[in-house]
Design a protein around this motif. Structure first.
Motif, mmCIF file in Angstrom:
data_model
loop_
_atom_site.group_PDB
_atom_site.id
_atom_site.type_symbol
_atom_site.label_atom_id
_atom_site.label_comp_id
_atom_site.label_asym_id
_atom_site.label_seq_id
_atom_site.Cartn_x
_atom_site.Cartn_y
_atom_site.Cartn_z
ATOM 1 N N VAL A 49 -0.514 2.540 -16.391
ATOM 2 C CA VAL A 49 -0.439 1.221 -17.023
ATOM 3 C C VAL A 49 1.010 0.777 -17.222
ATOM 4 O O VAL A 49 1.332 -0.400 -17.045
ATOM 5 C CB VAL A 49 -1.216 1.224 -18.360
ATOM 6 N N ILE A 50 1.912 1.709 -17.540
ATOM 7 C CA ILE A 50 3.296 1.319 -17.830
ATOM 8 C C ILE A 50 4.247 1.544 -16.654
ATOM 9 O O ILE A 50 5.458 1.413 -16.806
ATOM 10 C CB ILE A 50 3.843 2.062 -19.072
ATOM 11 N N LYS A 51 3.722 1.837 -15.479
ATOM 12 C CA LYS A 51 4.593 2.191 -14.350
ATOM 13 C C LYS A 51 5.564 1.077 -13.962
ATOM 14 O O LYS A 51 6.675 1.358 -13.529
ATOM 15 C CB LYS A 51 3.768 2.606 -13.140
ATOM 16 N N ASP A 52 5.196 -0.171 -14.134
ATOM 17 C CA ASP A 52 6.095 -1.280 -13.786
ATOM 18 C C ASP A 52 7.153 -1.548 -14.851
ATOM 19 O O ASP A 52 8.039 -2.357 -14.647
ATOM 20 C CB ASP A 52 5.296 -2.558 -13.519
ATOM 21 N N PHE B 218 8.115 3.012 -9.279
ATOM 22 C CA PHE B 218 8.862 3.907 -8.394
ATOM 23 C C PHE B 218 8.753 3.466 -6.931
ATOM 24 O O PHE B 218 9.747 3.327 -6.234
ATOM 25 C CB PHE B 218 8.334 5.345 -8.512
ATOM 26 N N GLY B 219 7.520 3.261 -6.477
ATOM 27 C CA GLY B 219 7.290 2.884 -5.083
ATOM 28 C C GLY B 219 7.888 1.534 -4.732
ATOM 29 O O GLY B 219 8.462 1.353 -3.661
ATOM 30 N N LYS B 220 7.743 0.578 -5.637
ATOM 31 C CA LYS B 220 8.319 -0.742 -5.386
ATOM 32 C C LYS B 220 9.837 -0.670 -5.343
ATOM 33 O O LYS B 220 10.480 -1.359 -4.557
ATOM 34 C CB LYS B 220 7.865 -1.727 -6.459
ATOM 35 N N LEU C 106 0.820 -1.202 0.000
ATOM 36 C CA LEU C 106 0.000 0.000 0.000
ATOM 37 C C LEU C 106 0.859 1.259 0.000
ATOM 38 O O LEU C 106 0.525 2.240 -0.666
ATOM 39 C CB LEU C 106 -0.942 0.008 1.206
ATOM 40 N N ILE C 107 1.969 1.229 0.721
ATOM 41 C CA ILE C 107 2.866 2.380 0.740
ATOM 42 C C ILE C 107 3.479 2.566 -0.651
ATOM 43 O O ILE C 107 3.581 3.697 -1.145
ATOM 44 C CB ILE C 107 3.953 2.215 1.820
ATOM 45 N N ALA C 108 3.867 1.473 -1.298
ATOM 46 C CA ALA C 108 4.421 1.552 -2.656
ATOM 47 C C ALA C 108 3.374 2.094 -3.627
ATOM 48 O O ALA C 108 3.691 2.920 -4.493
ATOM 49 C CB ALA C 108 4.913 0.182 -3.104
ATOM 50 N N ALA C 109 2.127 1.666 -3.490
ATOM 51 C CA ALA C 109 1.053 2.158 -4.356
ATOM 52 C C ALA C 109 0.820 3.654 -4.128
ATOM 53 O O ALA C 109 0.593 4.407 -5.081
ATOM 54 C CB ALA C 109 -0.229 1.377 -4.097
ATOM 55 N N TYR C 110 0.887 4.088 -2.876
ATOM 56 C CA TYR C 110 0.711 5.512 -2.569
ATOM 57 C C TYR C 110 1.857 6.333 -3.172
ATOM 58 O O TYR C 110 1.620 7.385 -3.767
ATOM 59 C CB TYR C 110 0.638 5.725 -1.056
ATOM 60 N N ILE C 111 3.084 5.851 -3.043
ATOM 61 C CA ILE C 111 4.240 6.543 -3.623
ATOM 62 C C ILE C 111 4.076 6.636 -5.145
ATOM 63 O O ILE C 111 4.305 7.697 -5.741
ATOM 64 C CB ILE C 111 5.554 5.827 -3.247
ATOM 65 N N ASP C 112 3.672 5.530 -5.770
ATOM 66 C CA ASP C 112 3.447 5.536 -7.220
ATOM 67 C C ASP C 112 2.383 6.562 -7.600
ATOM 68 O O ASP C 112 2.538 7.304 -8.566
ATOM 69 C CB ASP C 112 2.994 4.159 -7.699
ATOM 70 N N PHE C 113 1.295 6.582 -6.845
ATOM 71 C CA PHE C 113 0.185 7.487 -7.138
ATOM 72 C C PHE C 113 0.639 8.945 -7.076
ATOM 73 O O PHE C 113 0.354 9.731 -7.976
ATOM 74 C CB PHE C 113 -0.961 7.219 -6.154
#
Length: 106
Positions: free
Chosen positions: A53-56, A64-66, A2-9
């Protein structure tokens, strides 16, 4: 996760805003016509969806977050999924997000 998803967002919002500002040449304020504002919003949403869509794919196997948290995407046998699987995964998560919000609120 969830923290990685928040950072990505947060990072995706910043990137989408910067690109929209560059594409519209900084003309997004209250004195411009409504058409320019609508076009700017459409550009912003398109850029946000593309980056989501292309973040990974931006780093070898993570977003980024991961990358910041040291996480990655792996199959059960510890192999790295190909680009198509990552894109389908992110597209499914993006499209199912409104349904998840409704289910959480119930």
């Amino acid at each position: 996760m969830l923290i990685a998803a928040y950072i990505d967002f947060v990072i995706l919002i910043i990137i989408s805003t910067l690109f929209t500002h560059i594409i519209t040449l900084g003309n997004f304020n209250t004195s411009v016509p409504t058409v320019v504002q609508i076009v700017s919003i459409i550009i912003y949403l398109i850029l946000f969806v593309i980056f989501m869509v292309i973040k990974d794919l931006l780093f070898k196997n993570s977003s980024f977050g991961k990358k910041i948290l040291g996480l990655g995407i792996f199959h059960k046998n510890d192999s790295i999924p190909n680009k198509n699987i990552k894109i389908k995964r992110n597209l499914f998560l993006l499209l199912s997000f409104p349904i998840d919000i409704v289910l959480i609120m119930l």
